[in-house]
Design an enzyme around this catalytic site. Sequence first.
Site, mmCIF file in Angstrom:
data_model
loop_
_atom_site.group_PDB
_atom_site.id
_atom_site.type_symbol
_atom_site.label_atom_id
_atom_site.label_comp_id
_atom_site.label_asym_id
_atom_site.label_seq_id
_atom_site.Cartn_x
_atom_site.Cartn_y
_atom_site.Cartn_z
ATOM 1 N N PRO A 1 0.885 -1.254 0.212
ATOM 2 C CG PRO A 1 -0.225 -1.292 2.045
ATOM 3 C CD PRO A 1 0.498 -2.331 1.569
ATOM 4 C CG ASN A 2 -0.007 4.656 1.244
ATOM 5 O OD1 ASN A 2 -1.209 4.479 0.479
ATOM 6 N ND2 ASN A 2 -0.352 4.322 2.439
ATOM 7 C CD GLU B 1 10.526 -8.036 5.953
ATOM 8 O OE1 GLU B 1 11.201 -8.578 6.417
ATOM 9 O OE2 GLU B 1 10.036 -6.765 6.721
ATOM 10 C CB ALA C 1 1.801 0.560 6.605
ATOM 11 C CG ASN D 1 8.701 -2.459 0.063
ATOM 12 O OD1 ASN D 1 8.212 -2.176 0.711
ATOM 13 N ND2 ASN D 1 9.060 -0.829 0.135
ATOM 14 N NE ARG E 1 10.257 6.325 8.253
ATOM 15 C CZ ARG E 1 9.110 5.555 7.702
ATOM 16 N NH1 ARG E 1 9.271 5.128 6.584
ATOM 17 N NH2 ARG E 1 8.134 6.826 7.808
ATOM 18 C CG HIS F 1 10.978 -2.477 4.572
ATOM 19 N ND1 HIS F 1 9.403 -2.491 4.148
ATOM 20 C CD2 HIS F 1 11.318 -3.436 5.247
ATOM 21 C CE1 HIS F 1 8.594 -3.506 4.249
ATOM 22 N NE2 HIS F 1 10.264 -4.330 5.235
ATOM 23 N NE ARG G 1 0.976 12.699 -1.771
ATOM 24 C CZ ARG G 1 -0.031 12.372 -1.838
ATOM 25 N NH1 ARG G 1 -0.061 11.769 -0.742
ATOM 26 N NH2 ARG G 1 -0.363 12.031 -2.931
ATOM 27 C CE1 TYR H 1 9.143 4.708 3.158
ATOM 28 C CE2 TYR H 1 7.126 7.504 2.901
ATOM 29 C CZ TYR H 1 7.765 5.967 3.394
ATOM 30 O OH TYR H 1 6.990 5.356 4.180
HETATM 31 O O1 CA2 Z 1 10.460 1.931 3.879
HETATM 32 C C1 CA2 Z 1 9.843 1.179 3.165
HETATM 33 O O2 CA2 Z 1 10.441 0.722 2.076
HETATM 34 C C2 CA2 Z 1 8.259 1.204 3.950
HETATM 35 O O3 CA2 Z 1 8.000 -0.358 3.512
HETATM 36 C C3 CA2 Z 1 7.716 2.069 3.060
HETATM 37 C C4 CA2 Z 1 5.997 2.013 4.179
HETATM 38 C C5 CA2 Z 1 5.871 2.468 5.425
HETATM 39 O O4 CA2 Z 1 4.775 2.090 5.920
HETATM 40 C C6 CA2 Z 1 6.853 0.705 5.800
HETATM 41 O O5 CA2 Z 1 6.993 1.709 7.009
HETATM 42 C C7 CA2 Z 1 8.295 0.668 4.955
HETATM 43 C C8 CA2 Z 1 4.867 3.244 3.537
HETATM 44 C C9 CA2 Z 1 5.101 3.568 1.684
HETATM 45 C C10 CA2 Z 1 4.464 4.396 1.737
HETATM 46 O O6 CA2 Z 1 4.922 5.269 1.139
HETATM 47 C C11 CA2 Z 1 4.411 7.036 0.338
HETATM 48 C C12 CA2 Z 1 5.388 7.336 -0.813
HETATM 49 C C13 CA2 Z 1 5.107 8.764 -0.804
HETATM 50 C C14 CA2 Z 1 3.988 9.380 0.025
HETATM 51 C C15 CA2 Z 1 3.423 8.522 0.840
HETATM 52 C C16 CA2 Z 1 3.524 7.156 1.253
#
Ligand code: CA2
Length: 143
Positions: A10-11, A98, A77, A74, A107, A100, A18, A23
């Site tokens: 997701p996301n 896995e 969340a 990946n 974090r 990230h 953003r 990221y």
């Molecule tokens: O660091 C990673 O790859 C994560 O899997 C990314 C997830 C986060 O929930 C994990 O804890 C770590 C979030 C991906 C969402 O990415 C966004 C990118 C731009 C704006 C908002 C969210």
Amino acid sequence: MKTVYVLNGPNLNLLGTREPATYGSQTLADIEASLRQQAAAMGVEVVFRQSNMEGELVTWIQEAGEAGAPVILNAGAYTHTSIALHDAIRGAKADVVEVHLSNTHAREDFRHHSFISPVARGVILGFGARSYALALHALFPSQ
Ligand code: CA2
């Protein structure tokens, strides 16, 4: 030809729009293009997907397991919440790395636990988009 599934949760479709400090500035399409290029040079075919739905990721993990193809996952969340993904990996006997983008251990506390790690072959995190490339090389060391 060898195949690798690259599954994104997701996301991750929002990448590059953003939170670049966390990221990076690459979009998911950028990551896909770069990974496809590297995989092609290694003679590996890539199935690259993203979903915001947990059940869809479960289905794709099962599909990879049935195909005998390793998975770069990946789970976003869902990493920190999903017993369903944990069970899917176990049930499908999927060979999962896995990944990230961010170093989740540096974090918030709620990102420190992963339901994926205990059933993954290995974990690569904190290297931005390079986490995916490192996973590819980990899975296909001699290609
Ligand atoms: O660091 C990673 O790859 C994560 O899997 C990314 C997830 C986060 O929930 C994990 O804890 C770590 C979030 C991906 C969402 O990415 C966004 C990118 C731009 C704006 C908002 C969210």
